[in-house]
Design a protein around this motif. Structure first.
Motif, PDB file in Angstrom:
ATOM      1  N   LEU A 169      -0.054   7.651   5.417  1.00 27.62           N
ATOM      2  CA  LEU A 169       1.403   7.690   5.276  1.00 27.62           C
ATOM      3  C   LEU A 169       1.701   7.567   3.782  1.00 27.62           C
ATOM      4  O   LEU A 169       1.690   6.468   3.233  1.00 27.62           O
ATOM      5  CB  LEU A 169       2.066   6.550   6.058  1.00 27.62           C
ATOM      6  CG  LEU A 169       1.959   6.617   7.592  1.00 27.62           C
ATOM      7  CD1 LEU A 169       2.565   5.363   8.225  1.00 27.62           C
ATOM      8  CD2 LEU A 169       2.642   7.864   8.146  1.00 27.62           C
TER       9      LEU A 169
ATOM     10  N   LEU B  81       4.163   7.519   0.956  1.00 27.32           N
ATOM     11  CA  LEU B  81       5.601   7.275   0.823  1.00 27.32           C
ATOM     12  C   LEU B  81       6.070   7.723  -0.559  1.00 27.32           C
ATOM     13  O   LEU B  81       5.508   7.320  -1.583  1.00 27.32           O
ATOM     14  CB  LEU B  81       5.920   5.787   0.989  1.00 27.32           C
ATOM     15  CG  LEU B  81       5.298   5.053   2.179  1.00 27.32           C
ATOM     16  CD1 LEU B  81       5.877   3.642   2.274  1.00 27.32           C
ATOM     17  CD2 LEU B  81       5.508   5.799   3.475  1.00 27.32           C
TER      18      LEU B  81
ATOM     19  N   VAL C 201       7.906  11.317   3.631  1.00 30.96           N
ATOM     20  CA  VAL C 201       6.622  10.759   4.070  1.00 30.96           C
ATOM     21  C   VAL C 201       5.699  11.928   4.390  1.00 30.96           C
ATOM     22  O   VAL C 201       6.066  12.816   5.168  1.00 30.96           O
ATOM     23  CB  VAL C 201       6.791   9.852   5.311  1.00 30.96           C
ATOM     24  CG1 VAL C 201       5.441   9.271   5.734  1.00 30.96           C
ATOM     25  CG2 VAL C 201       7.785   8.732   5.026  1.00 30.96           C
TER      26      VAL C 201
ATOM     27  N   PHE D 177      -1.263   3.361   4.155  1.00 34.23           N
ATOM     28  CA  PHE D 177      -0.037   3.488   3.374  1.00 34.23           C
ATOM     29  C   PHE D 177      -0.407   3.714   1.907  1.00 34.23           C
ATOM     30  O   PHE D 177      -1.238   2.984   1.349  1.00 34.23           O
ATOM     31  CB  PHE D 177       0.806   2.215   3.466  1.00 34.23           C
ATOM     32  CG  PHE D 177       1.495   2.036   4.789  1.00 34.23           C
ATOM     33  CD1 PHE D 177       0.852   1.423   5.846  1.00 34.23           C
ATOM     34  CD2 PHE D 177       2.795   2.483   4.971  1.00 34.23           C
ATOM     35  CE1 PHE D 177       1.490   1.257   7.075  1.00 34.23           C
ATOM     36  CE2 PHE D 177       3.442   2.317   6.192  1.00 34.23           C
ATOM     37  CZ  PHE D 177       2.791   1.707   7.246  1.00 34.23           C
TER      38      PHE D 177
ATOM     39  N   ASN E 157       1.742   4.198  -1.698  1.00 35.77           N
ATOM     40  CA  ASN E 157       3.014   4.369  -2.405  1.00 35.77           C
ATOM     41  C   ASN E 157       2.785   5.392  -3.506  1.00 35.77           C
ATOM     42  O   ASN E 157       2.249   5.083  -4.561  1.00 35.77           O
ATOM     43  CB  ASN E 157       3.535   3.046  -2.972  1.00 35.77           C
ATOM     44  CG  ASN E 157       4.915   3.243  -3.624  1.00 35.77           C
ATOM     45  OD1 ASN E 157       5.362   4.379  -3.854  1.00 35.77           O
ATOM     46  ND2 ASN E 157       5.579   2.141  -3.933  1.00 35.77           N
TER      47      ASN E 157
ATOM     48  N   GLN F 202      -2.783  -6.012   8.215  1.00 37.98           N
ATOM     49  CA  GLN F 202      -3.423  -5.351   7.073  1.00 37.98           C
ATOM     50  C   GLN F 202      -4.916  -5.631   7.113  1.00 37.98           C
ATOM     51  O   GLN F 202      -5.343  -6.789   7.165  1.00 37.98           O
ATOM     52  CB  GLN F 202      -2.818  -5.813   5.736  1.00 37.98           C
ATOM     53  CG  GLN F 202      -3.352  -4.975   4.583  1.00 37.98           C
ATOM     54  CD  GLN F 202      -2.580  -5.135   3.293  1.00 37.98           C
ATOM     55  OE1 GLN F 202      -1.485  -5.704   3.267  1.00 37.98           O
ATOM     56  NE2 GLN F 202      -3.149  -4.642   2.199  1.00 37.98           N
TER      57      GLN F 202
ATOM     58  N   ARG G 106      -2.075   0.733  -2.209  1.00 43.26           N
ATOM     59  CA  ARG G 106      -2.343   1.178  -0.841  1.00 43.26           C
ATOM     60  C   ARG G 106      -2.506  -0.029   0.083  1.00 43.26           C
ATOM     61  O   ARG G 106      -2.823  -1.126  -0.369  1.00 43.26           O
ATOM     62  CB  ARG G 106      -3.657   1.989  -0.752  1.00 43.26           C
ATOM     63  CG  ARG G 106      -3.546   3.399  -1.288  1.00 43.26           C
ATOM     64  CD  ARG G 106      -3.864   3.445  -2.767  1.00 43.26           C
ATOM     65  NE  ARG G 106      -5.259   3.172  -3.050  1.00 43.26           N
ATOM     66  CZ  ARG G 106      -5.693   2.633  -4.174  1.00 43.26           C
ATOM     67  NH1 ARG G 106      -4.860   2.294  -5.135  1.00 43.26           N
ATOM     68  NH2 ARG G 106      -6.990   2.433  -4.365  1.00 43.26           N
TER      69      ARG G 106
ATOM     70  N   ASN H  78      13.017  -0.382   4.995  1.00 47.54           N
ATOM     71  CA  ASN H  78      12.633  -0.753   3.630  1.00 47.54           C
ATOM     72  C   ASN H  78      13.758  -1.558   3.022  1.00 47.54           C
ATOM     73  O   ASN H  78      14.910  -1.127   3.045  1.00 47.54           O
ATOM     74  CB  ASN H  78      12.403   0.524   2.809  1.00 47.54           C
ATOM     75  CG  ASN H  78      12.417   0.252   1.312  1.00 47.54           C
ATOM     76  OD1 ASN H  78      11.863  -0.750   0.858  1.00 47.54           O
ATOM     77  ND2 ASN H  78      13.057   1.120   0.553  1.00 47.54           N
TER      78      ASN H  78
END
Ligand code: CU
Length: 666
Positions: free
Chosen positions: A224, A226, A262, A281, A283, A308, A339, A358
C-alpha cells in the motif's frame, strides 16, 4: 502492482512517460474524455506507450544472497507531463547541460537515477544523487555507474545487486540531485522486498510474493504505497511551481496534495475476505505524514487493530499491536520514506465497509489537521460477506516472528545494549534558513550538500575528496565496523524523517531540549565572517548565526564530548529520555526527528545480522570501492532537493574478506 520474482535472468525496467488510470471511474474531465493521467513509471520490458494499470511498481521480490541484475533504461519524455514546468535550476541540481544558476525551467534531456532505499549496497549501486543518466544517453553524473561486464547504452545503467542483507522491506525510487521531488512525484517508485529462505519464520506467515492460488496468482503481501497528489480539471498531475522567495522562483518548501492516491489510484477500495492480510505500507509522499487507523464510519467502531510485524529494515522480534482503542500506540505513524509491515485481521467483520483514516497534521506534528472528508481518508476495505477459513499466522498468538534480531540498543531503557560501545558520538543539527518569503533552504548540520560556504570557500575541518573531477567536502567519515551514536538536534519548527543510506540504524531514544537557550549558545558560538549578511549588508559579527556556514565550532575539536562542531547539548537537555516505541524498536533507515528534541540513533557500519562481538564487522563488498560515498538526508524530498543532504564516506576495514568485487561481480 505487478510482481516480479527475481531470478537469474536480467530484469529490464524502462522509465517512460505513459497514461495510467489514476482517477476514479466516475471522473469527468473538463475537456474531452479521460483517457488517463500522464505519469512516469518503471515498466518491465519495453511495453506499449499506453500500458494499463498503475504507474507504481513493479514489486521486485529478491532472494537473499541471490544477485539480481536490473537494466534501468531511461526513456523518459515530458511531451505530455508538465515536468519541465516544475523544475527549478536555481537549486543545486544535476544540471546536465551545465547551465549553472538559471532562472528558467530546464529544457534538456531528462536525467534520472534509481536508488534502492534501505539497501546494504556498495556505493556504485546505491543510485545516489550524482549517479544520474539522461534520456538521450548523452550525459551522465560524475557518480554514474554501470556494470562494466555488460554492454549498456548511454541511457542505461546495469546494476547487479548482491542482495546480501537480512530479509528487508526495501523499495526503490528516483534520487536525482535537486530533482527527486519531481521524479518521484511523476511516479518513479516501486517495492523491492528481500526474502530470506534461511530465516526461521512462524508457520502460516503470509509469504512475500506471488503464490498460485485456486483461482490463479494471489498476492499474499499487498503493498500500500501512500501518496498525496494534486490534479487539474482534466485529471492531470499538478505541481505548484510558484516559489516563495526570489532566489528560488519555482521551488516550494513542501508539497502537500489535496487528494490521496494509494498504489497509483485515487481513494481506492479493496475487497477483502474476513481473514488476515499482510500489508506493506510505504509512505511515498513528498512531505506528508500519516497517522493511520481503521474505523467503521456507520457504527463509529474503531478497529480492527493493526499488528506491525516489521519496520524499514526487516522483521520485529514479535508483533506490536497498534490499537485505535488504546491510549498509547493507537495510530500507525509514517513520515515520508518509512515503511511498516502490518497484519490486519478482518475476521468477524463480514459485510462491513471500513475506512482507513488519517489524522496526520501538516506540517507535522503541529500543523493543520487533515480534512475528514478528503485527506483524512486513505482507503476503503470492503469485507466480503462469506466467512473465510484462515490458517495463517495469528499475530495475537504472541508466537515470536523470528530468532531475536541483533540489538545495538536496549529498547526498554533507551540506552545502548550491554556490550555495545560507541566508537564515536556526533552531535548534529537540523536547520532551516529563512528568506524574505519563508524557508529559503533546509540544512543538516547547517552545511550545504557540497560542504562549501555560500561564498564558495570551504572549511579547514571538512575533508576534501576529489573523485571523477568533482571535489566534495566531507564531515562524516565513519570507519567500517564502528558503531556511532548520532545525537541529532532539530532546531527547526517541524519534524523531519532523517534517512541514512547503506545502513539500517536503531533508535536509541528521544529527549527534550530547551531550544531557545540552546539557540542562544549556538548563535554565540559563531565566530563572525567576512561574508556579507544579506539582512544587514554588513559582515557577520561574532556571535551571530551564519546560514550555511556549517557548525559554529571546529567539527573535530570544538566540542570535547562529541564530533560535529556544535556547543554541547548536555546543559540544555530537559526531561527524561524516551525509549523507542515498540514498533520503532527494529531496524530503521528513516527515523522521525521531532522539533525541539534531540533524537539519538545508533549507526553501525556493518551488516544488520552480524552479532555485536563479531570480529569481522565488515560488508561483503568494499564500502569505499569507487571512492564515491553515500548520503544521509531528510526524506521530505522537497527538503532533500534544497540542500538538506550531506555526503558521507566509509573508511573500509583493512584486511576484510570481500566476496563481491566491483567490476567483476557488479
Ligand atoms: Cu526535512
Amino acid at each position: 502492482m505487478e510482481t516480479i520474482v527475481a531470478g537469474t535472468a536480467e530484469i529490464m525496467l524502462t522509465m517512460q512517460e505513459f497514461q495510467a488510470s489514476v482517477m476514479p471511474s466516475a471522473f469527468v474531465p473538463a475537456a474531452g474524455t479521460y483517457t488517463g493521467t500522464w505519469v512516469w513509471g518503471y515498466r518491465a520490458g519495453i511495453t506499449s506507450t499506453n500500458p494499463a494499470g498503475t504507474y507504481l511498481g513493479p514489486v521486485i521480490v529478491a532472494t537473499r544472497n541471490q544477485p539480481t541484475q536490473i537494466r534501468f533504461v531511461n526513456n523518459l519524455a515530458a511531451n505530455n507531463i508538465a515536468w519541465r514546468d516544475w523544475t527549478d535550476q536555481t537549486l543545486h541540481w544535476a544540471d546536465p547541460l551545465g547551465s549553472g544558476m538559471d532562472m528558467n525551467h530546464y529544457q534538456g534531456p531528462i536525467p534520472a537515477v534509481v536508488h534502492v532505499h534501505g539497501g546494504e549496497l556498495p556505493p556504485v549501486l546505491d543510485g545516489g544523487p550524482d549517479a544520474w543518466f539522461t534520456s538521450d544517453g548523452a550525459y551522465q553524473g560524475h557518480a554514474y555507474y554501470t556494470h562494466p561486464g555488460v554492454a549498456a547504452a548511454g541511457n542505461e545503467a546495469v546494476y547487479r545487486y548482491p542482495n546480501t542483507q537480512e530479509a528487508s522491506m526495501i523499495w526503490f525510487h528516483d534520487h536525482l540531485l535537486g530533482g527527486t521531488r519531481l521524479n518521484v512525484y511523476a511516479g518513479l517508485a516501486g517495492a523491492y522486498p528481500i526474502i530470506d529462505p534461511g530465516l526461521s519464520l512462524p508457520t502460516g506467515l503470509h509469504p512475500v510474493g506471488l503464490q498460485q492460488g485456486a483461482s490463479g496468482p494471489v498476492d499474499y503481501l499487498v503493498p500500500l504505497v501512500l501518496q498525496d497528489r494534486m490534479f487539474d480539471v482534466n485529471g492531470q498531475l499538478l505541481f505548484p511551481n510558484v516559489g516563495i522567495n526570489p532566489e528560488h522562483p519555482f521551488w516550494i518548501p513542501e508539497f502537500v496534495g489535496d487528494t490521496i492516491v494509494v498504489n497509483g489510484k485515487v481513494w481506492p477500495y479493496l475487497d477483502v475476505q474476513p481473514k488476515r492480510y499482510r500489508f506493506l505500507f510505504v509512505n511515498g509522499s513528498n512531505a506528508r505524514t500519516y497517522e493511520l487507523f481503521l474505523v467503521n464510519p456507520v457504527t463509529k467502531a474503531m478497529g480492527p487493530p493493526m499488528w506491525q510485524i516489521g519496520t524499514d529494515g526487516g522483521y520485529l522480534d514479535a508483533p506490536v499491536k497498534i490499537d485505535p482503542n488504546a491510549t498509547k500506540l493507537n495510530k500507525l505513524v509514517l513520515m515520508p520514506g518509512e515503511r511498516a509491515d502490518v497484519i490486519i485481521d478482518f475476521a468477524g467483520l463480514q459485510g462491513q465497509t471500513l475506512i482507513m483514516r488519517n489524522t496526520g497534521r501538516h506540517p507535522y506534528p503541529k500543523g493543520t489537521p487533515p480534512g475528514g472528508s478528503t485527506i483524512g481518508q486513505i482507503i476503503q476495505f470492503r469485507v466480503q460477506p462469506a466467512a473465510a477459513l484462515d490458517s495463517s499466522y495469528d499475530p495475537a498468538s504472541g508466537v515470536p516472528l523470528r530468532p531475536p534480531m541483533v540489538r545495538l540498543v536496549n529498547p526498554t531503557t533507551g540506552a545502548l545494549a550491554a556490550g555495545v560501545a560507541a566508537q564515536k558520538t556526533r552531535q548534529l543539527t537540523l536547520n532551516e534558513v529563512m528568506g524574505a518569503g519563508g524557508p529559503l533552504e533546509v540544512l543538516v548540520n547547517n552545511s550545504k550538500w557540497s560542504g562549501k560556504l555560500p561564498d564558495g570557500t570551504s572549511r579547514a575541518d571538512f575533508t576534501a575528496v576529489t573523485v571523477g573531477g568533482v571535489t566534495e567536502y566531507y564531515s562524516e567519515l565513519p570507519n567500517e565496523g564502528d558503531t556511532e551514536v548520532w545525537e541529532i538536534v532539530n532546531l527547526t519548527a517541524d519534524a523531519h524523517p532523517i534517512h541514512t543510506h547503506l545502513t539500517q540504524v536503531q533508535l536509541v531514544n528521544r529527549q527534550g531540549l530547551n531550544v531557545n537557550k540552546y539557540n542562544g549558545a549556538y548563535a554565540a558560538a559563531f565566530p563572525g565572517s567576512s561574508m556579507i549578511d544579506p539582512m544587514t549588508g554588513l559582515p557577520y559579527p561574532p556571535g551571530v548565526y551564519i546560514p550555511a556556514f556549517g557548525p559554529p565550532l571546529d567539527y573535530n575539536t570544538g566540542n570535547p564530548r562529541a564530533l560535529g562542531g556544535n556547543p554541547d547539548i548536555v546543559r540544555f537537555l530537559q526531561g527524561p529520555v524516551r525509549p523507542p516505541s515498540a514498533n520503532e524498536a527494529g531496524w530503521k533507515d528513516t527515523v522521525i526527528m521531532f522539533p525541539g528534541e534531540v533524537t539519538r540513533i545508533a549507526v553501525r557500519f556493518a551488516p544488520m545480522d552480524k552479532p555485536i562481538n563479531d570480529p569481522n564487522l565488515n560488508y561483503p563488498f568494499d564500502p569505499d570501492a569507487s571512492g564515491h560515498g553515500f548520503v544521509w538526508h531528510c526524506h521530505i524530498v522537497d527538503h532533500e532537493d534544497n540542500e538538506m543532504m550531506r555526503p558521507y564516506k566509509v573508511t573500509p576495514k583493512g584486511g576484510a574478506t570481500r566476496t563481491y568485487i566491483q567490476g567483476t561481480d557488479y
